[in-house]
Design a protein around this motif. Sequence first.
Motif, PDB file in Angstrom:
ATOM      1  N   ALA A   1       0.836  -1.198   0.000  1.00  0.00           N
ATOM      2  CA  ALA A   1       0.000   0.000   0.000  1.00  0.00           C
ATOM      3  C   ALA A   1       0.873   1.252   0.000  1.00  0.00           C
ATOM      4  O   ALA A   1       1.724   1.413   0.878  1.00  0.00           O
ATOM      5  CB  ALA A   1      -0.925   0.006   1.207  1.00  0.00           C
TER       6      ALA A   1
ATOM      7  N   VAL B   1       0.538   4.956   0.644  1.00  0.00           N
ATOM      8  CA  VAL B   1      -0.475   5.686   1.400  1.00  0.00           C
ATOM      9  C   VAL B   1      -0.163   7.176   1.440  1.00  0.00           C
ATOM     10  O   VAL B   1       0.913   7.596   1.873  1.00  0.00           O
ATOM     11  CB  VAL B   1      -0.564   5.144   2.846  1.00  0.00           C
ATOM     12  CG1 VAL B   1      -1.669   5.849   3.618  1.00  0.00           C
ATOM     13  CG2 VAL B   1      -0.783   3.635   2.846  1.00  0.00           C
TER      14      VAL B   1
ATOM     15  N   ARG C   1      -1.494  -1.106  -4.233  1.00  0.00           N
ATOM     16  CA  ARG C   1      -2.715  -0.352  -3.995  1.00  0.00           C
ATOM     17  C   ARG C   1      -2.334   1.053  -3.553  1.00  0.00           C
ATOM     18  O   ARG C   1      -1.314   1.252  -2.890  1.00  0.00           O
ATOM     19  CB  ARG C   1      -3.491  -1.069  -2.890  1.00  0.00           C
ATOM     20  CG  ARG C   1      -4.890  -0.613  -2.697  1.00  0.00           C
ATOM     21  CD  ARG C   1      -5.597  -1.445  -1.648  1.00  0.00           C
ATOM     22  NE  ARG C   1      -5.094  -1.101  -0.324  1.00  0.00           N
ATOM     23  CZ  ARG C   1      -5.104  -1.918   0.722  1.00  0.00           C
ATOM     24  NH1 ARG C   1      -5.575  -3.136   0.618  1.00  0.00           N
ATOM     25  NH2 ARG C   1      -4.634  -1.518   1.875  1.00  0.00           N
TER      26      ARG C   1
ATOM     27  N   ASP D   1      -3.717   4.183  -1.330  1.00  0.00           N
ATOM     28  CA  ASP D   1      -4.698   4.483  -0.293  1.00  0.00           C
ATOM     29  C   ASP D   1      -4.560   5.930   0.166  1.00  0.00           C
ATOM     30  O   ASP D   1      -3.528   6.572  -0.033  1.00  0.00           O
ATOM     31  CB  ASP D   1      -4.492   3.581   0.915  1.00  0.00           C
ATOM     32  CG  ASP D   1      -4.727   2.106   0.625  1.00  0.00           C
ATOM     33  OD1 ASP D   1      -5.148   1.771  -0.499  1.00  0.00           O
ATOM     34  OD2 ASP D   1      -4.486   1.291   1.527  1.00  0.00           O
TER      35      ASP D   1
ATOM     36  N   HIS E   1      -9.454   5.286   6.741  1.00  0.00           N
ATOM     37  CA  HIS E   1      -8.576   4.650   5.755  1.00  0.00           C
ATOM     38  C   HIS E   1      -9.408   4.350   4.512  1.00  0.00           C
ATOM     39  O   HIS E   1     -10.294   3.497   4.544  1.00  0.00           O
ATOM     40  CB  HIS E   1      -7.989   3.373   6.349  1.00  0.00           C
ATOM     41  CG  HIS E   1      -6.995   2.703   5.475  1.00  0.00           C
ATOM     42  ND1 HIS E   1      -6.452   1.489   5.815  1.00  0.00           N
ATOM     43  CD2 HIS E   1      -6.421   3.048   4.303  1.00  0.00           C
ATOM     44  CE1 HIS E   1      -5.592   1.116   4.881  1.00  0.00           C
ATOM     45  NE2 HIS E   1      -5.571   2.044   3.953  1.00  0.00           N
ATOM     46  N   ILE E   2      -9.117   5.049   3.434  1.00  0.00           N
ATOM     47  CA  ILE E   2      -9.825   4.845   2.168  1.00  0.00           C
ATOM     48  C   ILE E   2      -8.887   4.071   1.254  1.00  0.00           C
ATOM     49  O   ILE E   2      -7.856   4.585   0.826  1.00  0.00           O
ATOM     50  CB  ILE E   2     -10.238   6.185   1.531  1.00  0.00           C
ATOM     51  CG1 ILE E   2     -11.086   6.996   2.511  1.00  0.00           C
ATOM     52  CG2 ILE E   2     -10.984   5.937   0.224  1.00  0.00           C
ATOM     53  CD1 ILE E   2     -11.322   8.434   2.084  1.00  0.00           C
ATOM     54  N   LYS E   3      -9.255   2.832   0.971  1.00  0.00           N
ATOM     55  CA  LYS E   3      -8.417   1.966   0.143  1.00  0.00           C
ATOM     56  C   LYS E   3      -8.735   2.177  -1.341  1.00  0.00           C
ATOM     57  O   LYS E   3      -9.872   2.507  -1.694  1.00  0.00           O
ATOM     58  CB  LYS E   3      -8.634   0.505   0.530  1.00  0.00           C
ATOM     59  CG  LYS E   3      -8.242   0.212   1.963  1.00  0.00           C
ATOM     60  CD  LYS E   3      -8.574  -1.204   2.350  1.00  0.00           C
ATOM     61  CE  LYS E   3      -8.225  -1.438   3.821  1.00  0.00           C
ATOM     62  NZ  LYS E   3      -8.632  -2.762   4.268  1.00  0.00           N
ATOM     63  N   ASP E   4      -7.735   1.953  -2.183  1.00  0.00           N
ATOM     64  CA  ASP E   4      -7.900   2.055  -3.646  1.00  0.00           C
ATOM     65  C   ASP E   4      -8.425   3.414  -4.080  1.00  0.00           C
ATOM     66  O   ASP E   4      -9.334   3.492  -4.893  1.00  0.00           O
ATOM     67  CB  ASP E   4      -8.817   0.958  -4.161  1.00  0.00           C
ATOM     68  CG  ASP E   4      -8.119  -0.381  -4.321  1.00  0.00           C
ATOM     69  OD1 ASP E   4      -6.911  -0.388  -4.629  1.00  0.00           O
ATOM     70  OD2 ASP E   4      -8.775  -1.414  -4.148  1.00  0.00           O
ATOM     71  N   ILE E   5      -7.829   4.476  -3.567  1.00  0.00           N
ATOM     72  CA  ILE E   5      -8.259   5.829  -3.926  1.00  0.00           C
ATOM     73  C   ILE E   5      -7.899   6.158  -5.371  1.00  0.00           C
ATOM     74  O   ILE E   5      -8.554   6.969  -6.014  1.00  0.00           O
ATOM     75  CB  ILE E   5      -7.669   6.876  -2.937  1.00  0.00           C
ATOM     76  CG1 ILE E   5      -8.362   8.228  -3.099  1.00  0.00           C
ATOM     77  CG2 ILE E   5      -6.187   7.027  -3.097  1.00  0.00           C
ATOM     78  CD1 ILE E   5      -9.644   8.350  -2.367  1.00  0.00           C
TER      79      ILE E   5
END
Length: 119
Positions: A47, A49, A92, A94, A112-116
């Motif tokens: 990730a 981030v 990914r 995030d 936590h916003i995944k796959d932004i």
Amino acid sequence: MSTVKGKVAEDAAAKFLIKKGYVILDRNRRLGRGELDIVASSADILAFVEVKGHQQRTSSIEAMHQDKQQRMVSAAQTWLGQHPKFGNYQCRFDLIVVLPSNIKLLPPKIEHIKDIIRL
């Protein structure tokens, strides 16, 4: 992030990720055309981030405009080139939003916003 407020937000985000089982691999790495706030792994996921410590959730999301996304992807590609052992990981992008608490003694609210970013 260069401000004191930004450093506090990044520290809170890193602690949040560690509690969720992630391993922090890198922080504040300037590469390519951009910067990576946090690089973390969990199982076979890598990730990248971005951390935003704004006063409102919407301004944090709006700050992930197209140019910011392109710079983040550029930095991630460079990071992966320097760390080939992570080549088999699923990547990914995030966003972690750190909102300050209205009450001084309470911790900040973290989302936590995944796959932004979708490539």
